[in-house]
Structures are given as C-alpha cells and as structure tokens.
Design an enzyme around this catalytic site. Structure first.
Site, PDB file in Angstrom:
ATOM      1  N   TYR A  39      15.027  11.114  -3.523  1.00 50.57           N
ATOM      2  CA  TYR A  39      13.925  10.343  -4.115  1.00 50.57           C
ATOM      3  C   TYR A  39      13.456  10.993  -5.415  1.00 50.57           C
ATOM      4  CZ  TYR A  39       9.178   8.434  -4.566  1.00 50.57           C
ATOM      5  OH  TYR A  39       8.033   7.841  -5.038  1.00 50.57           O
ATOM      6  N   ILE A  52      -1.351   8.645  -3.477  1.00 50.35           N
ATOM      7  CA  ILE A  52      -2.062   7.363  -3.502  1.00 50.35           C
ATOM      8  C   ILE A  52      -2.207   6.847  -2.078  1.00 50.35           C
ATOM      9  CG2 ILE A  52      -2.058   4.986  -4.356  1.00 50.35           C
ATOM     10  CD1 ILE A  52      -2.312   7.046  -6.591  1.00 50.35           C
ATOM     11  N   LYS A  66      13.321   9.587  -9.457  1.00 53.05           N
ATOM     12  CA  LYS A  66      12.105   9.501 -10.257  1.00 53.05           C
ATOM     13  C   LYS A  66      12.219  10.344 -11.528  1.00 53.05           C
ATOM     14  CE  LYS A  66      10.006   6.633  -7.588  1.00 53.05           C
ATOM     15  NZ  LYS A  66       9.761   5.230  -8.025  1.00 53.05           N
ATOM     16  N   GLY A 115       8.713  -5.532  -6.617  1.00 50.80           N
ATOM     17  CA  GLY A 115       8.121  -4.902  -5.442  1.00 50.80           C
ATOM     18  C   GLY A 115       6.615  -5.020  -5.413  1.00 50.80           C
TER      19      GLY A 115
END
Length: 243
Positions: free
Chosen positions: A155, A188, A159, A14
C-alpha cells in the site's frame, strides 16, 4: 476571495464511502456537477444518490472498477455524455490490506498496485481528452508514503508512486494548462470508527488532538479544484493535523 466551484465538472473515483464520499458531497455543495464511481451496490450508494439529489445539480453515480480498462473507458464515456468535459479529476478509489512483507502473496501485491496506481494511470490517461485548460488532477495519497508503516509495504509503495507520478505529470501536462497535485491524508476517522485504543494513540501523536474527518480532506480538495489554487502544481499537501 471566495472558493466557488459553480459550473465546474468533476469526476471522483471511489466516492460512495469515507473520504471519497466527503469529497463528492463537498464538491457538490460548492456548486460542481459530479460524476462518481463505486465498485459494489450498497446502502452507501443509495444514500449518496439521495443526498446528491437533495443538494441539486447534475450528478451521476456509475458502477466501475478503476483497475479494468474497459470499465474505465465506459466511466469516461459516461462523463462525456453527462458532463461534456471535465475540470476536475479526483483519484480516490483504492484498496488496502495488512500483510507481513515476508508473507505477501504476489497476487495481493498486484491487486493493490493495479488498483492504487494502475487505476489513477488508466483514469487520467483516458480522461485527458475531456480535460479543459486549467483543469485540476488530484490524487488522494497518504501520509504513510513518506514515513512507512509495518504490514502495508504494498500500500505504501503505491502511495509513494503517486507522488512520483504527480511530479512527472505536473511537468508534462503543465504546458497544456493542467495542474496535478497530491492530497495526503493522515489518520482519518470515517463511518467505521477506529477502535478506542487506536484513536487515543493517534490523538496523542497529533498536535491538534483529534483524528481528521472526510470533510477536512474535502476542503483541501475543493481548494485544489478551485481557481484559488491556479498556481499550485506538482505539490503534495499533507492533511494530517501535524502528526
């Protein structure tokens, strides 16, 4: 004491956008030869290829879906053909969506799990024969794994799963001289800027007063890819500005 990756051979999943792109370019600029994969053709892929050519070195961009075993096998074969072996594997590819848990379809749960947790499983397993002693496996996790966030239960679960996977693999693969760690970014800002109100809210929460950049994450990845971190194993390093 210098951080040099000259002669290192890396696979980054990715890598065409955002954090992944920053990691690919950071490793290449530090001297590593990099193979990266992407899911769809885009201008981001074209521009990344151009930037890597300007940096110099033996770099490859491969189209591959990390949730597909056949495509992962082809990706690893590309690494074997172009690089011969691997010193670094960075698992960055992943997907995300925002869905209330009560409304979360099983298909969406499976899509996120198969990409974010299944992909790292497939790529790591298939790449093992190419990993040299002293190689570094790096999972790109998320700060949300330990704090949680609404609308992202699927999600967050993936993680958090990477942390457990890392702890187990660090112990299982350590005797082979392989290191396994997680880099867990906080907020980010990538090429798709956050809305002004979101940025302002996070800036108030982060002691350093700003959102992170892909380069901030790439620096920690480069450290874990280098021999400077040769005794760092099974760790999760938060890159979150102290949020």
């Amino acid at each position: 004491m210098e951080l040099k990756l000259t002669g290192k051979k890396a696979l980054v999943t990715g890598g065409s956008r955002g954090i992944g792109r920053g990691i690919v370019l950071g490793l290449a600029r530090a001297g590593a030869d990099v193979v990266t994969c992407y899911r769809t053709e885009s201008e981001a892929v074209t521009s990344l290829a151009r930037e890597l050519k300007e940096i110099g070195g033996n770099h490859q961009l491969v189209k591959a879906d990390v949730s597909d075993p056949a495509e992962v096998d082809a990706l690893v074969e590309d690494c074997r053909t172009s690089l011969g072996s691997l010193d670094v594997v960075v698992h960055n590819a992943g997907v995300i969506s925002h869905v209330p848990f009560a409304e979360l379809p099983v298909e969406e749960w499976r899509r996120v799990v198969e990409n974010n947790l299944g992909g790292p499983y497939l790529v790591t397993q298939r790449a093992l024969p190419l990993l040299s002693a002293g190689a570094s496996i790096i999972f790109i996790g998320s700060r949300v794994a330990t704090v949680g966030i609404p609308l992202r239960s699927h999600y967050t679960a993936t993680k958090a799963g990477l942390v457990g996977l890392t702890r187990s693999l660090a112990k299982e693969l350590g005797p082979r001289g392989l290191r396994v760690n997680v880099v867990a970014p906080g907020p980010i800002e990538t090429e798709e800027p956050a809305p002004a109100e979101v940025r302002e809210r996070y800036q108030k929460m982060i002691p350093l007063g700003r959102l992170g950049t892909p380069e901030d994450v790439a620096g920690v990845v480069a450290f874990l890819a280098s021999d400077l971190s040769r005794f760092v194993n099974g760790e999760t390093i938060n890159v979150d500005g102290g949020i």
